[in-house]
Design a protein around this motif. Structure first.
Motif, PDB file in Angstrom:
ATOM      1  N   ASP A 182       0.856  -1.190   0.000  1.00  0.00           N
ATOM      2  CA  ASP A 182       0.000   0.000   0.000  1.00  0.00           C
ATOM      3  C   ASP A 182       0.892   1.241   0.000  1.00  0.00           C
ATOM      4  OD1 ASP A 182      -1.737   2.112   0.530  1.00  0.00           O
ATOM      5  OD2 ASP A 182      -3.013   0.905   1.841  1.00  0.00           O
ATOM      6  N   GLN A 184       0.112   4.258  -0.121  1.00  0.00           N
ATOM      7  CA  GLN A 184      -0.410   5.398   0.634  1.00  0.00           C
ATOM      8  C   GLN A 184      -0.015   5.336   2.107  1.00  0.00           C
ATOM      9  OE1 GLN A 184      -4.507   6.747  -0.334  1.00  0.00           O
ATOM     10  NE2 GLN A 184      -4.527   5.081  -1.836  1.00  0.00           N
ATOM     11  N   ARG A 234      -4.690   3.243   7.529  1.00  0.00           N
ATOM     12  CA  ARG A 234      -5.078   2.301   6.484  1.00  0.00           C
ATOM     13  C   ARG A 234      -4.707   0.877   6.903  1.00  0.00           C
ATOM     14  NH1 ARG A 234      -6.255   4.262   1.502  1.00  0.00           N
ATOM     15  NH2 ARG A 234      -5.434   2.383   0.474  1.00  0.00           N
ATOM     16  N   THR A 237      -7.144  -0.182   9.638  1.00  0.00           N
ATOM     17  CA  THR A 237      -8.497  -0.389   9.123  1.00  0.00           C
ATOM     18  C   THR A 237      -8.606  -1.748   8.437  1.00  0.00           C
ATOM     19  OG1 THR A 237      -8.828   1.977   8.859  1.00  0.00           O
ATOM     20  CG2 THR A 237     -10.285   0.544   7.590  1.00  0.00           C
ATOM     21  N   LYS A 238      -7.603  -2.092   7.638  1.00  0.00           N
ATOM     22  CA  LYS A 238      -7.643  -3.393   6.953  1.00  0.00           C
ATOM     23  C   LYS A 238      -7.402  -4.554   7.912  1.00  0.00           C
ATOM     24  CE  LYS A 238      -4.984  -1.568   3.608  1.00  0.00           C
ATOM     25  NZ  LYS A 238      -4.032  -1.556   2.471  1.00  0.00           N
ATOM     26  N   ASP A 259      -9.689   4.675   8.872  1.00  0.00           N
ATOM     27  CA  ASP A 259      -9.714   5.407   7.609  1.00  0.00           C
ATOM     28  C   ASP A 259     -11.111   5.203   7.040  1.00  0.00           C
ATOM     29  OD1 ASP A 259      -9.615   5.856   4.711  1.00  0.00           O
ATOM     30  OD2 ASP A 259      -7.441   6.047   4.962  1.00  0.00           O
ATOM     31  N   ASP A 261     -12.875   6.384   4.498  1.00  0.00           N
ATOM     32  CA  ASP A 261     -13.056   6.124   3.067  1.00  0.00           C
ATOM     33  C   ASP A 261     -12.667   4.692   2.717  1.00  0.00           C
ATOM     34  OD1 ASP A 261     -13.986   8.674   2.583  1.00  0.00           O
ATOM     35  OD2 ASP A 261     -12.036   9.474   1.993  1.00  0.00           O
ATOM     36  N   LEU A 262     -11.566   4.253   3.260  1.00  0.00           N
ATOM     37  CA  LEU A 262     -11.109   2.888   3.004  1.00  0.00           C
ATOM     38  C   LEU A 262     -12.114   1.880   3.561  1.00  0.00           C
ATOM     39  CD1 LEU A 262      -8.647   1.174   1.956  1.00  0.00           C
ATOM     40  CD2 LEU A 262      -7.865   1.152   4.327  1.00  0.00           C
ATOM     41  N   ASN A 265     -15.195   2.005   1.078  1.00  0.00           N
ATOM     42  CA  ASN A 265     -15.017   1.665  -0.333  1.00  0.00           C
ATOM     43  C   ASN A 265     -14.248   0.377  -0.587  1.00  0.00           C
ATOM     44  OD1 ASN A 265     -16.322   4.081  -1.195  1.00  0.00           O
ATOM     45  ND2 ASN A 265     -14.448   5.219  -0.765  1.00  0.00           N
ATOM     46  N   GLU A 266     -13.553  -0.138   0.438  1.00  0.00           N
ATOM     47  CA  GLU A 266     -12.784  -1.367   0.216  1.00  0.00           C
ATOM     48  C   GLU A 266     -13.119  -2.462   1.216  1.00  0.00           C
ATOM     49  OE1 GLU A 266      -8.100  -2.690   0.138  1.00  0.00           O
ATOM     50  OE2 GLU A 266      -8.701  -0.828  -0.853  1.00  0.00           O
TER      51      GLU A 266
END
Length: 292
Positions: A182, A184, A234, A237-238, A259, A261-262, A265-266
């Motif tokens: 990643d 980012q 990020r 979050t994952k 995160d 947005d993450l 959206n993911e």
């Protein structure tokens, strides 16, 4: 070192991450050219490439040049995109390869239960084995992996949470499917952690194998920078947003490291479908080297 059919069939591409002096890089290149008959890539800076006249000195080597410093994950991603081998090996210019049993390692990677990657046993400049095994652990709200020594008896495997310094043998197709590192996330520790956790959550283990060993030329120890960095949310979050309960994946924010947005959206759209276990189960069931 056993030179196997792995090299003759060009199944393997080696990527040298340039992390030291120009002379160290040249010495590393000379060794790999002499000892490992496979395609070589070097990830370096444009200035180093031009000042060292590397294109002229090493016409058969592919150089991937950045115009400024980038993260380790971005370096490895670039190499993975450019090489077309079945497997790719990530090394550094400041290490020596002490052992690489290509036949045994490829047999392990080709097994139907194969790992995402194999990481090496790492020795310091004094030939002492370093504690580069990482096990999942939560300290309060924070991920704080524990460190252990690898097993070193011949042919032994040790489960590892993530590849320290990104070093190791990767399955290129699986790496691409997992979407690599990643970029980012700005910190090396969190980049490596994120990749390794995803591998393990999706059902692809990472092993450290005693058939693969490297030595650092001038390091006594490895110190990871685990301080907070841009993009670390990020990784959290994952890693921690999904709880697997009774065989089903449920999403729950891991505060304070989220995160949004993450997550939307993911994690809630893709990861929730792919994940086979959760981080909390990894912590509970992980077998350390001492436990077998």
């Amino acid at each position: 070192m056993r030179i196997s059919s792995l090299y003759r069939q060009q199944q393997l591409s080696i990527g040298i991450m340039d992390v030291a002096s120009l002379e160290t890089l040249k010495s590393s290149l000379d060794w790999f050219i002499e000892n490992m008959n496979c395609t070589l890539h070097v990830v370096t800076l444009e200035d180093t490439f031009e000042q060292g006249d590397l294109g002229t000195l090493y016409p058969d080597v592919t150089f991937l040049c950045f115009n400024s410093l980038v993260t380790l994950g971005e370096m490895i991603d670039a190499f993975a995109d450019e090489c077309y081998a079945t497997y790719f090996l990530v090394v550094r210019s400041d290490i020596q390869v002490l052992g690489f049993d290509g036949s045994a390692l490829v047999a392990l990677m080709a097994d139907r239960h194969h790992p995402a990657m194999i990481t090496p046993v790492m020795l310091n400049q004094d030939m002492e084995v370093m504690p580069t095994i990482r096990a999942p652990y939560l300290k309060g709200k924070e991920i704080d992996p524990l460190s252990f020594m690898p097993r070193i008896d011949p042919g032994s495997l040790t489960d590892n949470l993530y590849p320290v310094m990104g070093l190791g043998l990767y399955d290129r197709a699986l790496f691409q499917r997992l979407r690599g590192f990643d970029e980012q996330i700005m910190g090396e520790f969190y980049q490596m952690l994120d990749f390794g956790v995803r591998c393990n959550l999706y059902g692809f283990p990472i092993y450290t194998c005693s058939d693969f060993a490297i030595r650092f030329i001038s390091k006594h120890s490895i110190i990871e920078d685990r301080s907070k960095c841009e993009g670390m949310n990020r990784a959290y979050t994952k890693a921690l947003s999904i709880h697997r309960i009774a065989g089903k994946n449920l999403v729950e924010k891991w505060k304070p490291y989220v995160d949004k947005d993450l997550l939307k959206n993911e994690v809630k759209t893709k990861q929730i479908i792919l994940q086979k276990t959760d981080f909390f189960t990894l912590v509970k069931e992980w077998k350390t080297p001492e436990e077998g």
